[in-house]
Design an enzyme around this catalytic site. Sequence first.
Site, PDB file in Angstrom:
ATOM      1  N   LEU A 192       9.548 -14.840 -25.759  1.00  0.00           N
ATOM      2  CA  LEU A 192      10.392 -13.983 -24.911  1.00  0.00           C
ATOM      3  C   LEU A 192      10.772 -14.688 -23.614  1.00  0.00           C
ATOM      4  O   LEU A 192      11.824 -14.434 -23.044  1.00  0.00           O
ATOM      5  CB  LEU A 192       9.639 -12.694 -24.560  1.00  0.00           C
ATOM      6  N   GLY A 196       7.436 -18.846 -17.794  1.00  0.00           N
ATOM      7  CA  GLY A 196       7.494 -18.987 -16.344  1.00  0.00           C
ATOM      8  C   GLY A 196       6.709 -20.210 -15.958  1.00  0.00           C
ATOM      9  O   GLY A 196       6.328 -21.024 -16.808  1.00  0.00           O
ATOM     10  N   GLY A 197       6.443 -20.354 -14.692  1.00  0.00           N
ATOM     11  CA  GLY A 197       5.699 -21.499 -14.219  1.00  0.00           C
ATOM     12  C   GLY A 197       4.228 -21.396 -14.585  1.00  0.00           C
ATOM     13  O   GLY A 197       3.509 -22.397 -14.570  1.00  0.00           O
ATOM     14  N   GLN A 229       3.444 -18.110 -20.662  1.00  0.00           N
ATOM     15  CA  GLN A 229       4.476 -18.021 -21.683  1.00  0.00           C
ATOM     16  C   GLN A 229       4.313 -16.662 -22.329  1.00  0.00           C
ATOM     17  O   GLN A 229       3.199 -16.198 -22.570  1.00  0.00           O
ATOM     18  CB  GLN A 229       4.279 -19.113 -22.713  1.00  0.00           C
ATOM     19  N   VAL A 230       5.442 -16.050 -22.635  1.00  0.00           N
ATOM     20  CA  VAL A 230       5.388 -14.690 -23.151  1.00  0.00           C
ATOM     21  C   VAL A 230       6.022 -14.654 -24.541  1.00  0.00           C
ATOM     22  O   VAL A 230       7.122 -15.187 -24.744  1.00  0.00           O
ATOM     23  CB  VAL A 230       6.116 -13.715 -22.194  1.00  0.00           C
ATOM     24  N   ASP A 255       7.439 -12.088  -5.000  1.00  0.00           N
ATOM     25  CA  ASP A 255       8.361 -12.967  -5.736  1.00  0.00           C
ATOM     26  C   ASP A 255       9.509 -12.158  -6.340  1.00  0.00           C
ATOM     27  O   ASP A 255       9.798 -12.264  -7.533  1.00  0.00           O
ATOM     28  CB  ASP A 255       7.587 -13.725  -6.823  1.00  0.00           C
TER      29      ASP A 255
HETATM   30  N1  LIG Z   1       6.682  -7.448 -20.837  1.00  0.00           N
HETATM   31  C1  LIG Z   1       7.644  -8.321 -21.112  1.00  0.00           C
HETATM   32  N2  LIG Z   1       8.553  -8.088 -22.060  1.00  0.00           N
HETATM   33  C2  LIG Z   1       9.540  -8.951 -22.354  1.00  0.00           C
HETATM   34  N3  LIG Z   1       9.697 -10.132 -21.741  1.00  0.00           N
HETATM   35  C3  LIG Z   1       8.810 -10.445 -20.787  1.00  0.00           C
HETATM   36  C4  LIG Z   1       7.751  -9.562 -20.418  1.00  0.00           C
HETATM   37  N4  LIG Z   1       7.030 -10.132 -19.443  1.00  0.00           N
HETATM   38  C5  LIG Z   1       7.616 -11.316 -19.189  1.00  0.00           C
HETATM   39  N5  LIG Z   1       8.690 -11.524 -19.994  1.00  0.00           N
HETATM   40  C6  LIG Z   1       9.582 -12.694 -20.006  1.00  0.00           C
HETATM   41  O1  LIG Z   1       8.818 -13.844 -19.772  1.00  0.00           O
HETATM   42  C7  LIG Z   1       9.269 -14.516 -18.580  1.00  0.00           C
HETATM   43  C8  LIG Z   1       8.077 -15.115 -17.867  1.00  0.00           C
HETATM   44  O2  LIG Z   1       7.180 -14.072 -17.514  1.00  0.00           O
HETATM   45  P1  LIG Z   1       6.470 -14.016 -16.092  1.00  0.00           P
HETATM   46  O3  LIG Z   1       7.516 -14.007 -15.040  1.00  0.00           O
HETATM   47  O4  LIG Z   1       5.496 -12.901 -16.088  1.00  0.00           O
HETATM   48  O5  LIG Z   1       5.715 -15.420 -16.174  1.00  0.00           O
HETATM   49  P2  LIG Z   1       5.264 -16.363 -14.982  1.00  0.00           P
HETATM   50  O6  LIG Z   1       4.759 -17.626 -15.578  1.00  0.00           O
HETATM   51  O7  LIG Z   1       4.317 -15.635 -14.134  1.00  0.00           O
HETATM   52  O8  LIG Z   1       6.678 -16.622 -14.301  1.00  0.00           O
HETATM   53  P3  LIG Z   1       7.016 -17.248 -12.874  1.00  0.00           P
HETATM   54  O9  LIG Z   1       7.303 -18.692 -13.050  1.00  0.00           O
HETATM   55  O10 LIG Z   1       8.228 -16.469 -12.400  1.00  0.00           O
HETATM   56  O11 LIG Z   1       5.828 -17.002 -12.057  1.00  0.00           O
HETATM   57  C9  LIG Z   1      10.010 -13.440 -17.809  1.00  0.00           C
HETATM   58  O12 LIG Z   1      10.997 -13.983 -16.950  1.00  0.00           O
HETATM   59  C10 LIG Z   1      10.620 -12.621 -18.917  1.00  0.00           C
HETATM   60  O13 LIG Z   1      11.800 -13.225 -19.364  1.00  0.00           O
END
Ligand SMILES: Nc1ncnc2c1ncn2[C@@H]1O[C@H](COP(=O)(O)OP(=O)(O)OP(=O)(O)O)[C@@H](O)[C@H]1O
Length: 684
Positions: A129, A132-133, A136-137, A253
């Site tokens: 999905l 991010g940094g 991974q989702v 953020d």
């Molecule tokens: N519950 C969810 N349902 C669908 N997609 C999601 C969900 N949570 C996150 N995502 C997707 O995954 C991406 C990365 O998630 P998230 O921002 O939580 O990760 P991160 O590694 O903390 O990111 P960042 O680099 O912004 O800190 C999001 O931008 C979104 O596209």
Amino acid sequence: MPEPRIGVRRGGAALNRSSQEAPARKYVKTRAAVAREAAAAAAKERPRTRLAVKKLKQKKPVIVISESSSGINRVKENRAKEEVEGIMGDGSGGLSANKGVKQDDGNAAPFPEKVQVGGSPMYKIDRKLGKGGFGQVFVGRRITGGNERLTGAGATEVALKFEHRNSKGCNYGPPYEWQVYNTLGGSHGIPKVHYKGRQGEYYIMVMDMLGPSLWDVWNSSSQSMSAEMVACIAVESLSILEKMHLRGYVHGDVKPENFLLGQPATPQEKKLFLVDLGLATKWRDTSSGQHVEYDQRPDMFRGTVRYASVHAHLGRTASRRDDLESLAYTLIFLHKGRLPWQGYQGDNKSFLVCKKKMGTSPEMMCCFCPAPFKQFLEIVVNMKFDEEPNYSKLISLFDGMIGSNPALRPINTEGAQKVGQKRGRLNLEEGDSVPKKKVRLGVPATQWISIYNARQPMKQRYHYNVADARLAQHVERGITDGLLISCVASCSNLWALIMDAGTGFTTQVYKLSPSFLHKEWIMEQWEKNFYITSIAGANNGSSLVVMSKGTQYTQQSYKVSDSFPFKWINKKWKEGFHVTSMATAGSRWGVIMSRNSGFSDQVVELDFLYPSDGIHRRWDNGYRITATAATWDQAALILSIPRRRPSDETQETLRTSQFPSTHVKEKWSKNLYLACLCYGRTVC
Ligand SMILES: Nc1ncnc2c1ncn2[C@@H]1O[C@H](COP(=O)(O)OP(=O)(O)OP(=O)(O)O)[C@@H](O)[C@H]1O
């Protein structure tokens, strides 16, 4: 591409005039200030990482002048070699971002095929999905238990957020974000986390599956959004932030990538959610209910450069105003498709972006946007650190841009409607009877900053607009009259000189030189037991260094750099040094730090304008300004707590476009004497 963010998990109103004279700012001890000081004193008993000032044994000094590629020091002890610190001209510190904390887990352990954590059903991993940094989702498709539901703990499809156990955010165990979801998950606009646990190499969070992000929507709709769509986003995101703030957290953020819509073709598809709580921090202490304490650490940047608030760039403790400033940039970006600071690259990107944010007036920023955008931006960039946002008023700004039939709105605004019904919409003029001073004018100006301390009556003399050739005669006359130099400064390549009878020094030497600073001369004087007591630099790169005998200093070190050297200062603080003088020459900074300075603690205020709000907060906590310097871009003030408190702690500051000659005389009549002086940026 979405903008990457930088961060570590876990973790005044200035002038409303251009170059006009500013009224005196005065510290008057109020009862509230006394109470705050008592609280601060109590807080000091708790361990602090800020400063560990070691008491040094006062041995008979053995002078060792040490120089290495890494610095210029005067060491007055037998510990010369280990004491050599600092890099001349390496440009470290300043607004450098906290880079390298994001982990790309590209080559980390493979993701499992199936996931079952914390009593969850079993999920098969499906498509990705997002990434991010930190994490991974993926889509998780339920293969055991549950029922045919679209949402909730038994949903057929969930979002699985993976974070590798070796990633920076997991140094101390499960990701910090988990804790925040424990408190906020499932509240208005925040997805619910149903299960979490570790499986193999990964920490995994099972959460509601959501749809595209606002960045995705913006990108697939020709990189622009209608004013009505953005107004709906504004209204709903304000209500999400209001509820998050009510629970004591700031998000930290806010950006288009972190706002997700519900899943397409479900009843949630027009609902807005805010994800990624990894940089959320508390603005309110849970046990005391008090606002967290203000601080500034200019080397500390958390967030995403494009959307970060100016205060976040400058390393100030996060508070509610920062989420709102980031939201303002998010809304302008979604509508206009661009922000004025996009495209900067390189090591000092964060500095340049921050400078541009400060230098762009709300009018410029919001041209071609409906009026509420500018009004919103103006309100949020002028907020004080602990100011409570007037969410209803902010929502009201955008309300008028939205069609009256909620069913036809592109985004659900239920949360805000509830807020609106409960409180009733505020009249926009309400609460505006006292107009606020605006801090960001987009019209940079430079001024004199002069600082006055209460002292016993003494003789003080000033000279300004002094050309190189006339310096000697002023100094000599002063010395004949029993005065020594207490402070020097420069404006338009002419020197300002303060001489007085209260320095406590016994002898003094000074040097005018075409370089900033004259290393050989300083080292020669160090050898003769003189210490630097005052410096000034001119725009043409020349410098005036004053060195004295009779100081209490036992060791001294200096650094010249292209950006404000906070990293170096912070390192020297830990070794027991404090900043004792500071100057700029053009855009270069020169900072002198000494051991046995007579200070017990020290902080920095650095900004693109005179940081009024920060100074008032520091004053209330017992700090007094002890050094100032400013370039064309930034003003820095060093504030210290003296070991021995003077009986009268009164300190006043002035900002004037001309040298404050008449003001100084007025101050003298009140036994207030010039203590620090500089010329540079005070208004932006
Ligand atoms: N519950 C969810 N349902 C669908 N997609 C999601 C969900 N949570 C996150 N995502 C997707 O995954 C991406 C990365 O998630 P998230 O921002 O939580 O990760 P991160 O590694 O903390 O990111 P960042 O680099 O912004 O800190 C999001 O931008 C979104 O596209």
